[in-house]
Design an enzyme around this catalytic site. Structure first.
Site, PDB file in Angstrom:
ATOM      1  N   ASP A 108     -35.517   7.956  29.820  1.00 51.03           N
ATOM      2  CA  ASP A 108     -36.831   7.797  30.441  1.00 51.03           C
ATOM      3  C   ASP A 108     -37.908   7.535  29.387  1.00 51.03           C
ATOM      4  O   ASP A 108     -37.708   7.769  28.188  1.00 51.03           O
ATOM      5  CB  ASP A 108     -37.150   9.067  31.243  1.00 51.03           C
ATOM      6  CG  ASP A 108     -38.013   8.790  32.461  1.00 51.03           C
ATOM      7  OD1 ASP A 108     -38.666   7.737  32.506  1.00 51.03           O
ATOM      8  OD2 ASP A 108     -38.041   9.639  33.369  1.00 51.03           O
ATOM      9  N   ASP A 115     -40.128   4.950  41.054  1.00 46.62           N
ATOM     10  CA  ASP A 115     -40.221   6.320  41.575  1.00 46.62           C
ATOM     11  C   ASP A 115     -40.541   6.291  43.061  1.00 46.62           C
ATOM     12  O   ASP A 115     -40.449   7.314  43.737  1.00 46.62           O
ATOM     13  CB  ASP A 115     -41.323   7.103  40.843  1.00 46.62           C
ATOM     14  CG  ASP A 115     -40.831   7.665  39.515  1.00 46.62           C
ATOM     15  OD1 ASP A 115     -39.612   7.642  39.270  1.00 46.62           O
ATOM     16  OD2 ASP A 115     -41.676   8.120  38.717  1.00 46.62           O
TER      17      ASP A 115
HETATM   18  C1  GLA Z   1     -40.127   9.922  35.626  1.00 41.44           C
HETATM   19  C2  GLA Z   1     -38.913   9.293  36.291  1.00 41.44           C
HETATM   20  C3  GLA Z   1     -38.412  10.188  37.395  1.00 41.44           C
HETATM   21  C4  GLA Z   1     -38.079  11.546  36.837  1.00 41.44           C
HETATM   22  C5  GLA Z   1     -39.294  12.124  36.129  1.00 41.44           C
HETATM   23  C6  GLA Z   1     -38.945  13.402  35.405  1.00 41.44           C
HETATM   24  O1  GLA Z   1     -41.220   9.931  36.491  1.00 41.44           O
HETATM   25  O2  GLA Z   1     -39.206   8.024  36.773  1.00 41.44           O
HETATM   26  O3  GLA Z   1     -37.282   9.615  37.999  1.00 41.44           O
HETATM   27  O4  GLA Z   1     -36.999  11.436  35.963  1.00 41.44           O
HETATM   28  O5  GLA Z   1     -39.815  11.221  35.176  1.00 41.44           O
HETATM   29  O6  GLA Z   1     -40.026  13.939  34.741  1.00 41.44           O
END
Ligand code: GLA
Length: 714
Positions: free
Chosen positions: A464, A534
């Protein structure tokens, strides 16, 4: 240069100016029909006073120069130590060789000498002592040409490169639309098609990543081109940082298309004898509309960009605990989720954020990549064993490019942070960014992730990256090099990814950046899939996945079923539709399976069983877009398996309407004279019937409804 579908033609004019003649539909042999027309245009400066019809301002060029008469956007810029910013490039020869070399430190397409030939054209500025090599890679079977540029300082003095684009094409043609993708967190990749009239259409990122705001992709389309027919020229950057892409219409309605590194905060101090290599641009032309363009990109990426054992392997169905638990989990909670996941047929359990340091929220512990024993007293290897014992794979989340101020790492190494001397930090999501322009910081990242990957039996990593770059400067470099830091950050990231993905070839890596914020061709070289957004709302996802598929195959898009009301939009959509949208890509779940009713669990089980049946067709087949959700109430698409024996089609209707028309689903890519059986209903239809007459979709009074059809060739 010839590919199966396209030709690309250049000409050296007056013995020294490298000019562009043609890029478009294949011409078997060019005999000179498209000759340059010379004309004395008012206010167009002339390099040679005896001929006022010749001007760089009207010459279609391959790599436009700067400061000497072409007033359109240049392809590169320089600043000599004496302050001069003018440069002229003259043709200095070429070389053709089979195959394609690696681009040092950068992701790039690859191919064997049977797949690709390379043309390198050398240009020189003798006043500076600058050599510019334009590299073209011709993948003739794939109808793809890629371009990149190498600068070589052949003088005794340093020179600063102030702009170094990877490609430029001057079309002596008008009447294009331009198509780009824009968005935001939770709203990635919206399609924006508009007429190209006058001035410049420019998209860019100066955020340090390719970003969800604009994607490093741009297409020029004929006015009448649509999904299925018409000229389309698409360019995509194989790069994950700052970029610029533009289409400029000049005074005589020529169009200049350009793409490359962003010049803002993007200089390079080139010492005598040194070279600078730009990233690569993938260029595709088709006369078969946007679906044709997508097929060129998809096939190319599968065969010449995505690497490793997972690139063309079937991907596991996963459950991710993020939306199920967020930071609040215990071993028992995770195991209960895993147990239920195993029961319904899920193949991979992913532990998301919150397992390390003392991370109970998003403002601590990034950088402390060791397990939080409060939450996981038995440790990660034990947890992985439990998951494997249930017959599933185990995956883990990392955000390795970041550092929290509340972390052991920060207390020990505050200097690791990307920052400007004497200025306060700008915080994003409560965190700071590591200075990946420094090799020692990159090595720290590699070591800390490597330790976990080596100690625990891990099958999958979610990588990420949740904020953009600010104060992009580094104490590790000289003042004259501060403009290099944004690019050096990306090079550092690529060094880390190259090292870890080579050391752990069995691990499936998935990219992520607050959803699909760094979904680009550069990342795809290291990681064959990316979390798409997301935003898991089924209606939003129809659009996001539709537009993402313009260049990326559905197998690369992580797509999960989540709870309703949706966490991002509050919308309540049927479980069937959430399933059908997610099953149209790389399928998974992101919710608490233990909170579902038995009836819902049965649906989940059916979806998983169905996806296993259609997985090969969805993940390895050819994808056809049929109805565009950006244009109305419908979304439709279908997949045809590689062997052409299996077809999967989806129909989505967003809002229920009064006096609704009966909708048809007209499939694409079938064999007209073959017969196909509807697997779920048993009926047999002709391919021509399914494609030209279409299937009538039964009417239903329901918002957000969807249908999935499966066919097999009889
Ligand atoms: C980001 C990712 C999510 C999740 C969060 C965790 O927003 O896109 O899928 O992994 O971080 O903090």
């Amino acid at each position: 240069m010839q590919t199966q579908e396209s030709s690309y033609i250049m000409q050296v004019v007056r013995g020294k100016y490298l000019s562009h003649l043609y890029w478009g539909r294949r011409v078997e042999k060019y005999r000179g029909s498209r000759a340059m027309i010379w004309k004395d245009r008012g206010f167009a400066p002339n390099p040679d006073d005896t001929d006022r019809s010749f001007s760089l301002d009207t010459l279609p060029q391959e790599y436009p120069q700067t400061g000497n008469g072409d007033f359109r956007t240049c392809a590169y810029g320089v600043r000599q130590e004496n302050g001069s910013r003018i440069s002229s490039l003259y043709y200095d020869g070429y070389e053709i060789r089979p195959g394609k070399r690696k681009l040092q430190g950068l992701p790039a397409s690859f191919g064997s000498p049977e797949d690709v030939d390379t043309l390198v054209i050398r240009l020189r500025d003798d006043v500076i002592g600058l050599v510019v090599e334009l590299e073209y890679n011709v993948f003739d079977q794939r109808s793809i040409i890629t371009r990149s540029v190498r600068f070589y300082n052949d003088s005794q003095c340093p020179v600063t490169l102030t702009k170094m684009l990877s490609m430029s094409v001057d079309f002596r043609e008008q009447e294009f639309d331009v198509l780009t993708l824009y968005g935001a967190h939770n709203n990635e990749r919206n399609m924006d098609r508009r007429p190209l009239t006058s001035g410049i259409v420019q998209i860019e990122s100066i955020r340090g990543t390719s970003s969800p705001q604009q994607s490093p992709f741009l297409a020029l389309m004929r006015k009448h081109a649509d999904e299925d027919q018409g000229d389309v020229y698409g360019v995509q950057f194989v790069y994950s940082g700052n970029f610029l892409a533009s289409a400029q219409v000049d005074a005589f309605q020529n169009v200049r298309l350009q793409m490359g590194l962003h010049p803002w905060n993007g200089e390079w101090y080139l010492h005598a004898g040194e070279t600078f290599q730009t990233p690569e641009v993938i260029m595709a032309y088709t006369h078969e509309g946007l679906n044709g363009l997508s097929h060129l990109f998809h096939t190319f990426y599968r065969n010449h960009l995505m690497r490793g054992k997972h690139a063309n392997a079937l991907r596991p169905i996963l459950v991710n605990n993020w939306e199920a638990t967020f930071f609040q989990f215990t071993e028992d909670k995770l195991l209960a989720l895993a147990q239920k996941a195993a029961e319904v047929g899920i193949e991979l359990f992913v532990l998301d954020d919150g397992w390390f340091g003392h991370r109970d929220g998003d403002n601590s512990s990034l950088g402390d990549w060791f397990v939080d024993q409060r939450k996981l007293p038995h440790g990660l290897p034990w947890l992985a064993d439990q998951i494997h014992g249930m017959g599933m794979q185990f995956g883990l989340w990392f955000e390795p490019e970041m550092i929290s101020q509340d972390s052991q790492l920060y207390r020990e190494h505050p200097d690791y942070v990307l920052h400007a001397q004497g200025r306060p930090y700008t915080i994003g999501r409560g965190q700071l960014v590591l200075d990946l322009s420094r090799k020692d910081v990159c090595d720290y990242v590699i070591d800390s992730v490597r330790t976990i990957l080596a100690d625990t039996d891990i099958d999958y990593v979610k990588w990420d990256m949740n904020r953009h770059l600010t104060e992009v400067e580094s104490g590790a470099y000289a003042p004259c090099q501060q403009g290099e830091i944004a690019h050096r950050y990306v090079l550092g990231l690529y060094y880390i990814l190259e090292t870890l993905t080579s050391e752990f070839p069995d691990i499936l890596f998935e990219g992520c950046s607050s959803g699909g914020g760094r979904f680009d061709a550069g990342m795809l070289y290291y990681m064959p899939q990316s979390w798409c957004s997301d935003n898991t709302d089924a209606v939003c996802r129809m659009k996001i996945q539709y537009a993402t598929s313009l260049t990326f195959p559905p197998v690369t898009m992580g797509a999960h079923v989540s709870v309703v009301p949706n966490q991002q939009t509050g919308r309540v959509t049927p479980l069937e539709t959430r399933g059908n949208v997610a099953m149209s890509a790389n399928f998974g779940y992101e919710l608490d399976l233990n909170a579902l009713s038995q009836q819902e669990l049965n649906v989940v089980k059916e979806q998983i069983a169905r996806y296993k049946e259609i997985r090969d067709t969805v993940q390895n087949g050819t994808f056809y877009r049929i109805k565009n959700p950006f244009e109305g109430n419908l979304a439709q698409w279908n997949f045809v398996s590689q062997d052409k024996n299996h077809v999967v089609a989806f129909h989505f209707e967003i809002l229920s309407q009064p006096a609704a028309p009966v909708q048809l689903l007209k499939l694409k890519g079938l064999e007209a004279d073959a017969l196909y059986r509807d697997v779920d209903r048993g009926t047999v239809y002709g391919g021509d019937e399914l494609m030209y007459a279409g299937i009538s979709i039964p009417l239903k009074k329901q918002d957000f409804r969807s249908e999935c059809y499966r066919f097999e060739k009889v």
